[in-house]
Design a protein around this motif. Structure first.
Motif, PDB file in Angstrom:
ATOM      1  N   CYS A 301     -60.618-124.296 -56.546  1.00 19.75           N
ATOM      2  CA  CYS A 301     -60.876-125.656 -56.067  1.00 19.75           C
ATOM      3  C   CYS A 301     -61.372-126.549 -57.200  1.00 19.75           C
ATOM      4  CB  CYS A 301     -61.908-125.624 -54.931  1.00 19.75           C
ATOM      5  SG  CYS A 301     -62.336-127.241 -54.283  1.00 19.75           S
ATOM      6  N   LYS A 302     -60.721-127.694 -57.411  1.00 17.52           N
ATOM      7  CA  LYS A 302     -61.117-128.593 -58.504  1.00 17.52           C
ATOM      8  C   LYS A 302     -62.373-129.397 -58.161  1.00 17.52           C
ATOM      9  CE  LYS A 302     -58.066-132.430 -57.168  1.00 17.52           C
ATOM     10  NZ  LYS A 302     -56.967-133.320 -57.628  1.00 17.52           N
ATOM     11  N   PHE A 303     -62.788-129.366 -56.876  1.00 14.62           N
ATOM     12  CA  PHE A 303     -63.995-130.091 -56.474  1.00 14.62           C
ATOM     13  C   PHE A 303     -65.231-129.198 -56.461  1.00 14.62           C
ATOM     14  CE2 PHE A 303     -60.373-132.031 -54.223  1.00 14.62           C
ATOM     15  CZ  PHE A 303     -60.430-133.310 -54.756  1.00 14.62           C
ATOM     16  N   ALA A 304     -65.065-127.903 -56.740  1.00 19.65           N
ATOM     17  CA  ALA A 304     -66.171-126.953 -56.619  1.00 19.65           C
ATOM     18  C   ALA A 304     -67.271-127.218 -57.641  1.00 19.65           C
ATOM     19  CB  ALA A 304     -65.646-125.528 -56.769  1.00 19.65           C
ATOM     20  N   LYS A 305     -68.507-127.013 -57.201  1.00 21.33           N
ATOM     21  CA  LYS A 305     -69.667-127.079 -58.088  1.00 21.33           C
ATOM     22  C   LYS A 305     -70.280-125.692 -58.123  1.00 21.33           C
ATOM     23  CE  LYS A 305     -70.553-131.973 -57.233  1.00 21.33           C
ATOM     24  NZ  LYS A 305     -71.542-132.998 -56.841  1.00 21.33           N
ATOM     25  N   LYS A 306     -70.305-125.100 -59.318  1.00 18.86           N
ATOM     26  CA  LYS A 306     -70.639-123.681 -59.453  1.00 18.86           C
ATOM     27  C   LYS A 306     -72.004-123.318 -58.895  1.00 18.86           C
ATOM     28  CE  LYS A 306     -67.625-122.656 -63.367  1.00 18.86           C
ATOM     29  NZ  LYS A 306     -67.540-122.124 -64.750  1.00 18.86           N
ATOM     30  N   ASN A 307     -72.993-124.153 -59.101  1.00 12.74           N
ATOM     31  CA  ASN A 307     -74.339-123.799 -58.648  1.00 12.74           C
ATOM     32  C   ASN A 307     -74.477-123.855 -57.136  1.00 12.74           C
ATOM     33  OD1 ASN A 307     -74.007-126.582 -58.700  1.00 12.74           O
ATOM     34  ND2 ASN A 307     -76.200-126.968 -58.959  1.00 12.74           N
ATOM     35  N   ILE A 308     -73.487-124.423 -56.451  1.00 12.38           N
ATOM     36  CA  ILE A 308     -73.530-124.498 -54.986  1.00 12.38           C
ATOM     37  C   ILE A 308     -72.416-123.647 -54.374  1.00 12.38           C
ATOM     38  CG2 ILE A 308     -73.316-126.027 -52.979  1.00 12.38           C
ATOM     39  CD1 ILE A 308     -74.516-128.255 -54.669  1.00 12.38           C
ATOM     40  N   CYS A 309     -71.175-123.969 -54.722  1.00 12.80           N
ATOM     41  CA  CYS A 309     -70.022-123.341 -54.066  1.00 12.80           C
ATOM     42  C   CYS A 309     -69.906-121.845 -54.359  1.00 12.80           C
ATOM     43  CB  CYS A 309     -68.742-124.054 -54.465  1.00 12.80           C
ATOM     44  SG  CYS A 309     -68.721-125.803 -54.009  1.00 12.80           S
ATOM     45  N   SER A 310     -70.396-121.417 -55.518  1.00 15.82           N
ATOM     46  CA  SER A 310     -70.287-119.998 -55.869  1.00 15.82           C
ATOM     47  C   SER A 310     -71.465-119.176 -55.345  1.00 15.82           C
ATOM     48  CB  SER A 310     -70.193-119.836 -57.389  1.00 15.82           C
ATOM     49  OG  SER A 310     -71.365-120.345 -58.007  1.00 15.82           O
ATOM     50  N   GLU A 311     -72.445-119.840 -54.764  1.00 12.67           N
ATOM     51  CA  GLU A 311     -73.641-119.135 -54.300  1.00 12.67           C
ATOM     52  C   GLU A 311     -73.802-119.175 -52.774  1.00 12.67           C
ATOM     53  OE1 GLU A 311     -75.536-117.349 -56.211  1.00 12.67           O
ATOM     54  OE2 GLU A 311     -74.431-117.890 -58.028  1.00 12.67           O
ATOM     55  N   LYS A 312     -73.397-120.264 -52.142  1.00 15.05           N
ATOM     56  CA  LYS A 312     -73.603-120.433 -50.706  1.00 15.05           C
ATOM     57  C   LYS A 312     -72.270-120.468 -49.968  1.00 15.05           C
ATOM     58  CE  LYS A 312     -77.756-123.258 -51.517  1.00 15.05           C
ATOM     59  NZ  LYS A 312     -78.380-124.590 -51.288  1.00 15.05           N
ATOM     60  N   THR A 313     -72.291-119.943 -48.762  1.00 13.39           N
ATOM     61  CA  THR A 313     -71.086-119.952 -47.927  1.00 13.39           C
ATOM     62  C   THR A 313     -71.140-121.142 -46.973  1.00 13.39           C
ATOM     63  OG1 THR A 313     -70.940-117.538 -47.998  1.00 13.39           O
ATOM     64  CG2 THR A 313     -69.702-118.659 -46.260  1.00 13.39           C
ATOM     65  N   PRO A 314     -70.193-122.069 -47.042  1.00 11.62           N
ATOM     66  CA  PRO A 314     -70.227-123.245 -46.163  1.00 11.62           C
ATOM     67  C   PRO A 314     -69.929-122.868 -44.710  1.00 11.62           C
ATOM     68  CG  PRO A 314     -68.203-123.212 -47.429  1.00 11.62           C
ATOM     69  CD  PRO A 314     -69.038-122.092 -47.956  1.00 11.62           C
ATOM     70  N   GLU A 315     -70.604-123.521 -43.790  1.00 16.09           N
ATOM     71  CA  GLU A 315     -70.378-123.284 -42.367  1.00 16.09           C
ATOM     72  C   GLU A 315     -69.226-124.146 -41.872  1.00 16.09           C
ATOM     73  OE1 GLU A 315     -73.905-123.972 -40.154  1.00 16.09           O
ATOM     74  OE2 GLU A 315     -75.100-122.485 -41.237  1.00 16.09           O
TER      75      GLU A 315
END
Length: 337
Positions: A301-315
Motif C-alpha cells: 500500500c502506497k498510503f501505509a505508515k510504517k509506525n501505524i500500519c505495520s503494528e496495528k490491525t485496523p478494524e
C-alpha cells in the motif's frame, strides 16, 4: 442495496471471528510446523433474499470461507449462525438436517459431477437421501428440476461427459436446488465458462433467486459478474475482509486502497473514461502461512505508515460521511484519499 427496512431484518447467516487454518506438515512423522491461515477472523452478515458478492485475488481465502460456511470444511475457530443456530461445532450427523437449507455450486462443472452417473441419478440422489419427496414422486421432481434450469427433459438419461460446460453447470445448479435451500454458496460458478455462457448462467441464477426467494453468497474474481448480480460486495485480502458496501458504493466510492486497486484493473467499456489513473500494486501477495503484522495490505500500500500500519490491525468499521447506508472499511487512513 441494504435499505433501512432491510437493515432491521435479522441476517439469514452471520459469521463471527471465523477462522479456517490448514496445517502444514513436514517430515516422516508429518509433524505440523505451521498453518495456512486461509480465513483469519472474519465477521460478515448475509441477509435473506440478497446476493452478497465476495471478491479478491486468487488465494485470498474466498473459496475456503464459502466451503466453511456450508461446513465442507471445519472451522478452526469462530461462529457460524444460520437461522440463529451456531452450526460451527455441529457434528456431521447433526448437520444432516441443516444441509437441506445450505447448498453450494462448485467452480468446475467438469469435476463436480460424477462421470459414472446419469443426470437422473445425480439429481435423484439428494432427494432419496434427505427424503424430500416420496420415492414414487422422484421422477416427477427430477423433471421439474431440469425444467428450472432450462434443459430438455431428455438430458436426464445422459452422462455428464455428453454436455458442454454451461450445460454441466446448469445441472450443478439443479442439484443445488433439489433440497429447496435458503442459502446457496456460488463458488466462482461462471469462471470456467465462456463470456456468452456466463451471461446466460448469471441470468438463470437471478431468475431462480426471484422465483424461489434464494439468498446467494457469490464468490468470484471477475468484477463484471459480481457487479451484475450482487446487491452488496465484500472485498477480501489475505484471509481478512477489508471492505463491505452496496455494489453501487463499492464501484462509485471505494474507501479501501486494495478495493481501489481491484477496480483499477477492471476493464472500462466507456472509451472516454479509459484515461483514468491506474493503481498498480507493487510486490507479491504475502504468504498466508506467514501474513504481515498489522494491516495485511501495508506491504503493498502506497498510503501505509510504517509506525501505524505495520503494528496495528485496523478494524472493519463504518465509514464516515456515508449516511445511513452501511459501508464498512478496514483502513486507518480511509478519509485521506
Amino acid at each position: 442495496m441494504i435499505k433501512e427496512a432491510e437493515k432491521q431484518m435479522k441476517p439469514l447467516l452471520s459469521i463471527e471471528k471465523l477462522k479456517t487454518y490448514y496445517p502444514i506438515k513436514r517430515g516422516i512423522l508429518s509433524k505440523t510446523v505451521g498453518h495456512i491461515k486461509a480465513v483469519d477472523g472474519v465477521d460478515l452478515k448475509i441477509y435473506p433474499g440478497e446476493t452478497l458478492g465476495l471478491v479478491g485475488e486468487s488465494g485470498c481465502g474466498k473459496s475456503s470461507m464459502g466451503r466453511t460456511i456450508v461446513r465442507l470444511e471445519d472451522p478452526t475457530e469462530g461462529s457460524i449462525f444460520f437461522n440463529n443456530e451456531d452450526i460451527a461445532a455441529y457434528s456431521n450427523k447433526r448437520m444432516a438436517s441443516i444441509r437441506t437449507e445450505l447448498q453450494i455450486i462448485f467452480q468446475d462443472p467438469y469435476s463436480s459431477l460424477n462421470p459414472k452417473k446419469r443426470v437422473y441419478d445425480i439429481l435423484a440422489e439428494p432427494l432419496k437421501v434427505h427424503k424430500i419427496v416420496p420415492d414414487d414422486k422422484i421422477p416427477e421432481e427430477v423433471d421439474r428440476l431440469i425444467d428450472y434450469v432450462e434443459l430438455p427433459k431428455s438430458f436426464k438419461n445422459r452422462y455428464p461427459n455428453e454436455f458442454s460446460g454451461g450445460q454441466r453447470q446448469r445441472i450443478g445448479i439443479a442439484r443445488a436446488l433439489a433440497l429447496k435451500p435458503k442459502l446457496i454458496v456460488c463458488d466462482e460458478p461462471v469462471s470456467a465458462l465462456d463470456v456468452s455462457t456466463q451471461a446466460q448462467v448469471l441470468n438463470l441464477l437471478k431468475d431462480l433467486q426471484e422465483k424461489f426467494n434464494l439468498t446467494y453468497l457469490f464468490i468470484a474474481h471477475g468484477l463484471g459478474a459480481v457487479k451484475y448480480i450482487s446487491d452488496r460486495i465484500a472485498v477480501m485480502y489475505l484471509g481478512k475482509i477489508v471492505e463491505v458496501a452496496s455494489t453501487e458504493e463499492i464501484f462509485e466510492n471505494p474507501k479501501h486502497p486494495y478495493t481501489k486497486a481491484l477496480l483499477s484493473a477492471y476493464p472500462i467499456p466507456n472509451p472516454h473514461m479509459r484515461n483514468k489513473e491506474r493503481v498498480i500494486l507493487e510486490g507479491d501477495v504475502p504468504s498466508p502461512a506467514n501474513p504481515p503484522k498489522g494491516c495485511r495490505f501495508h506491504t503493498r500500500c502506497k498510503f501505509a505508515k510504517k509506525n501505524i500500519c505495520s503494528e496495528k490491525t485496523p478494524e472493519l468499521k463504518q465509514v464516515k460521511g456515508v449516511g445511513s447506508e452501511e459501508h464498512l472499511s478496514a483502513c486507518f487512513f480511509q478519509d485521506s484519499f
